[in-house]
Design a protein around this motif. Sequence first.
Motif, PDB file in Angstrom:
ATOM      1  N   ASP A 143       0.828  -1.220   0.000  1.00  0.00           N
ATOM      2  CA  ASP A 143       0.000   0.000   0.000  1.00  0.00           C
ATOM      3  C   ASP A 143       0.857   1.263   0.000  1.00  0.00           C
ATOM      4  N   MET A 144       1.976   1.232   0.753  1.00  0.00           N
ATOM      5  CA  MET A 144       2.844   2.412   0.778  1.00  0.00           C
ATOM      6  C   MET A 144       3.573   2.581  -0.561  1.00  0.00           C
ATOM      7  N   ALA A 147       1.441   4.185  -3.007  1.00  0.00           N
ATOM      8  CA  ALA A 147       1.251   5.616  -2.749  1.00  0.00           C
ATOM      9  C   ALA A 147       2.528   6.409  -3.023  1.00  0.00           C
ATOM     10  N   LEU A 148       3.554   5.727  -3.558  1.00  0.00           N
ATOM     11  CA  LEU A 148       4.873   6.357  -3.720  1.00  0.00           C
ATOM     12  C   LEU A 148       4.815   7.667  -4.504  1.00  0.00           C
ATOM     13  N   ASP A 150       2.349   9.699  -4.839  1.00  0.00           N
ATOM     14  CA  ASP A 150       1.699  10.742  -4.036  1.00  0.00           C
ATOM     15  C   ASP A 150       2.687  11.325  -3.022  1.00  0.00           C
ATOM     16  N   TYR A 151       3.438  10.434  -2.372  1.00  0.00           N
ATOM     17  CA  TYR A 151       4.457  10.916  -1.432  1.00  0.00           C
ATOM     18  C   TYR A 151       5.505  11.765  -2.174  1.00  0.00           C
TER      19      TYR A 151
ATOM     20  N   ARG B 157      -0.651  17.226   3.483  1.00  0.00           N
ATOM     21  CA  ARG B 157      -0.866  16.369   2.316  1.00  0.00           C
ATOM     22  C   ARG B 157      -0.307  14.962   2.596  1.00  0.00           C
ATOM     23  N   ILE B 161      -2.263  11.153   2.975  1.00  0.00           N
ATOM     24  CA  ILE B 161      -1.876   9.872   2.351  1.00  0.00           C
ATOM     25  C   ILE B 161      -1.717   8.815   3.445  1.00  0.00           C
ATOM     26  N   LEU B 165      -4.029   5.203   4.145  1.00  0.00           N
ATOM     27  CA  LEU B 165      -3.477   3.849   4.073  1.00  0.00           C
ATOM     28  C   LEU B 165      -3.904   2.973   5.255  1.00  0.00           C
ATOM     29  N   LEU B 193      13.040  11.172  -0.556  1.00  0.00           N
ATOM     30  CA  LEU B 193      12.344  11.727  -1.727  1.00  0.00           C
ATOM     31  C   LEU B 193      12.566  13.240  -1.785  1.00  0.00           C
TER      32      LEU B 193
END
Lengths: 207, 207
Positions: A143-144, A147-148, A150-151, B157, B161, B165, B193
């Motif tokens: 799941d994380m 969402a990569l 989005d992060y 934000r 996310i 999750l 990131l």
Amino acid sequence: MRIAELSETTGVPAPTIKYYIREGLVAPGQPTGRNQAKYTEEHVRRLKLVRALVEYGGLSLAAIRDLIAQVDNPDLQAFDLLGAAQRTVTQQKDPRPGPYKDSAERRLHDLLTKRGWRIKTGDPAYHTAVGVLAALDEIGRQDMLDALDDYAEAAERIAEIDVSLVGDVSDRERAVEIVVIGTSVGDTLIAMLRRLAQATVGERLYT
Amino acid sequence: MRIAELSETTGVPAPTIKYYIREGLVAPGQPTGRNQAKYTEEHVRRLKLVRALVEYGGLSLAAIRDLIAQVDNPDLQAFDLLGAAQRTVTQQKDPRPGPYKDSAERRLHDLLTKRGWRIKTGDPAYHTAVGVLAALDEIGRQDMLDALDDYAEAAERIAEIDVSLVGDVSDRERAVEIVVIGTSVGDTLIAMLRRLAQATVGERLYT
């Protein structure tokens, strides 16, 4: 100014200033007599940078000496200097070789391509990111990984704020100090703001 | 299932499972004979949680025992349980008393009001955030303080996310595991990131 004033202006005790001079992190002052020397604004800026590197970058003397050499290297462009400063305060954790690592590298490559992020060979952030993605895959946090992007979008927004704060890069000491403090203290700031926000966002959903 | 299968399913060695049972972190299996016991899916979930807390939360046995007790406390609502999990993996660093701290508290209070963030008394993230803001003020990084609301918006934000999750909170072990891993490993993911994005955002500006 004399060493007492230099110490007062920078908040660095005089014996520590002398230690930095002996270690080659700060240039000696201009001798004005026996046991006396004159210091300039350049010394103030340099000392503030060294203090920031010690206190906020958590850097060893050797790492600080390396970075200072790059500040003093006129052939190094400002952008490359800032990159070097950022990499100095980035911990590299290498991922274990194996299928999770290979898959993490592909995943990160796709992300970099999609977002148009270019990275430097040997960037510690790249290796650590691969390790984090591999670990998430291994412990089943698909799941994380999903969402990569989005992060990454949120991280890009943070990076835009970061870079806007650096501003004028002609004062190299100041620019390096901004990057080192902004990166290390900024990580903690963002981590705490994230938690404070989670509490409220979660409350909306779960109560 | 028997302990060998439990060990294989969870990746936790049998002697470590026995150690967790002795320490009260995992319930004993149902005895099926001399030196034999039967384990269930509940044991699998609990063991995965304990492993995640040890490996990714960096928690002491005492802290894990505390958190596990809250997982097992039926009177604790899911939202409060998730908050407890998040606070367990948050390092509290108290700011030094003084004018910088006072000013940082006012600044954070204004931010919380503006964004509608509600916080729990004693939240370690609050104290650490105050400390970070006081430090930035003290070292003259007014520019980062001025950008606080922009950073907070990006953090919100990220929190959205994160919370999305967690999803279904009726499986309390799973929900706590998601929060602990998401918070601790997530911090590193976001930090990396951010660096990867900085390189490209900076390149656009400075080359």
